[in-house]
Design a protein around this motif. Structure first.
Motif, mmCIF file in Angstrom:
data_model
loop_
_atom_site.group_PDB
_atom_site.id
_atom_site.type_symbol
_atom_site.label_atom_id
_atom_site.label_comp_id
_atom_site.label_asym_id
_atom_site.label_seq_id
_atom_site.Cartn_x
_atom_site.Cartn_y
_atom_site.Cartn_z
ATOM 1 N N ALA A 1 -2.284 -8.943 -2.592
ATOM 2 C CA ALA A 1 -1.213 -8.005 -2.254
ATOM 3 C C ALA A 1 -1.494 -7.381 -0.897
ATOM 4 N N ASP A 2 -0.502 -7.390 -0.049
ATOM 5 C CA ASP A 2 -0.607 -6.717 1.260
ATOM 6 C C ASP A 2 0.155 -5.402 1.184
ATOM 7 N N PRO A 3 -0.551 -4.266 1.259
ATOM 8 C CA PRO A 3 0.149 -2.981 1.142
ATOM 9 C C PRO A 3 0.955 -2.597 2.372
ATOM 10 N N ARG B 1 3.742 3.744 6.685
ATOM 11 C CA ARG B 1 3.975 3.733 5.239
ATOM 12 C C ARG B 1 3.071 4.730 4.528
ATOM 13 N N GLN C 1 3.648 3.820 -1.143
ATOM 14 C CA GLN C 1 4.427 2.595 -0.866
ATOM 15 C C GLN C 1 3.511 1.371 -0.870
ATOM 16 N N GLY C 2 2.340 1.514 -0.253
ATOM 17 C CA GLY C 2 1.392 0.396 -0.234
ATOM 18 C C GLY C 2 0.905 0.054 -1.629
ATOM 19 N N VAL D 1 2.950 -2.281 -4.063
ATOM 20 C CA VAL D 1 2.874 -3.747 -3.946
ATOM 21 C C VAL D 1 1.800 -4.285 -4.897
ATOM 22 N N HIS E 1 1.526 -11.354 -2.053
ATOM 23 C CA HIS E 1 2.682 -10.495 -2.247
ATOM 24 C C HIS E 1 2.760 -9.397 -1.184
ATOM 25 N N THR E 2 3.993 -9.121 -0.796
ATOM 26 C CA THR E 2 4.240 -7.946 0.028
ATOM 27 C C THR E 2 5.511 -7.309 -0.518
ATOM 28 N N ASP E 3 6.001 -6.256 0.117
ATOM 29 C CA ASP E 3 7.194 -5.572 -0.381
ATOM 30 C C ASP E 3 8.306 -6.566 -0.690
ATOM 31 N N THR F 1 7.002 -12.549 -0.445
ATOM 32 C CA THR F 1 5.666 -13.116 -0.260
ATOM 33 C C THR F 1 5.406 -13.345 1.227
#
Ligand code: NAP
Length: 239
Positions: free
Chosen positions: A190-192, A206, A210-211, A214, A231-233, A236
């Motif tokens: 996961a990328d916050p 952010r 929010q981070g 994710v 994964h990101t917001d 992908t």
């Protein structure tokens, strides 16, 4: 439904604390991994109605990792969610021509070897539950596609230790997802995004919440969801 047990490493501050908070808000019992637990984070979350306990866990200290696994086994008998969040940007991180080799080692010890060590020790507990989830908190700075694109601002972030350790985290994610395919355990990165923390800078765009969202989404994926993704917001990222 049984309460899920979630362990978040580096959860005493920053995005990790927010991941713990959001998993707690979903009804999980959260184990707040901290190098030097002092009860502050658990008390803060408990005051919000969250079932939170602090666990001493230094990802660079094998004895503390094994002790944490034993403690979780004794207290809960299993683990439903592991979020490997703890990471550093070592002081002095720099581009390939300049970076000190000791700086590189620092990044790898925490961000890669520490993450693998925690995962190895927690895996027997994760195998004891149906549908366990492992989330490795990565970064777009670990994406070869983004850093390799001269038009991307990521290409200007010259931190070999951090960037390449997060690329390694991505490979750990893909390989472990392959190893665990068919077991019901999903493994995702996961990328916050750039968040307001000590690491991300207080002027980042952010919020930590929010981070964290994710990673929490990846930690709560349904049974039919994919494994081995970045994964990101709401989508992908390319590796
Ligand atoms: N912030 C961003 O913009 C951003 C962007 C992309 C990805 N990320 C990723 O998001 C995750 C969280 O970052 P953050 O911004 O919240 O960073 P942070 O505010 O610097 O917090 C890092 C956390 O990791 C812990 N930690 C460091 N070394 C540890 C060790 N050896 N054992 C256990 N815990 C250790 C720290 O504990 P102490 O308090 O003991 O130091 C702290 O709890 C990291 O994986 C980071 O790479 C962040």
């Amino acid at each position: 439904m049984t309460t899920k047990i979630a362990l978040v490493t580096g959860a005493n501050r920053g995005i990790g604390k927010e991941i713990a908070r959001q998993l707690g808000q979903l009804g999980h019992t959260v184990l707040v991994g901290a190098r030097t637990p002092d009860g502050t984070t658990a008390a803060e979350l408990a005051a919000e109605g969250i079932d939170a306990r602090e666990v001493r866990l230094d990802v660079r200290d094998q004895a503390s990792i094994e002790a944490a696994a034993k403690e979780i086994e004794a207290g809960h008998g299993r683990l439903d969610v592991l979020v490997n969040n703890a990471a550093i940007i070592p002081p002095g991180d720099n581009g390939v021509p300049e970076v000190g080799l000791d700086v590189l080692r620092e990044a790898y010890e925490t961000n890669v070897i520490g993450l693998v060590a925690v995962t190895q020790s927690m895996l027997p507990l994760l195998r004891k539950t149906e549908q366990a989830r492992i989330v490795n908190v990565s970064s777009e700075l670990g994406s070869l596609t983004s850093v390799g694109d001269p038009a991307s601002p990521m290409s200007e972030m010259r931190m070999l230790g951090y960037n390449s350790s997060k690329a390694a985290v991505n490979m750990v994610t893909v390989m472990l997802a392959n190893d665990l395919r068919g077991t019901g355990i999903l493994v995702n990165a996961a990328d916050p995004g750039n968040c307001q923390t000590e690491m991300g800078g207080w002027d980042a765009p952010r919020t930590p919440a929010q981070g964290a969202a994710v990673a929490v989404a990846a930690a709560t994926l349904g049974a039919d969801a994919a494994t081995g993704g970045f994964h990101t917001d709401g989508g992908t990222l390319s590796w």
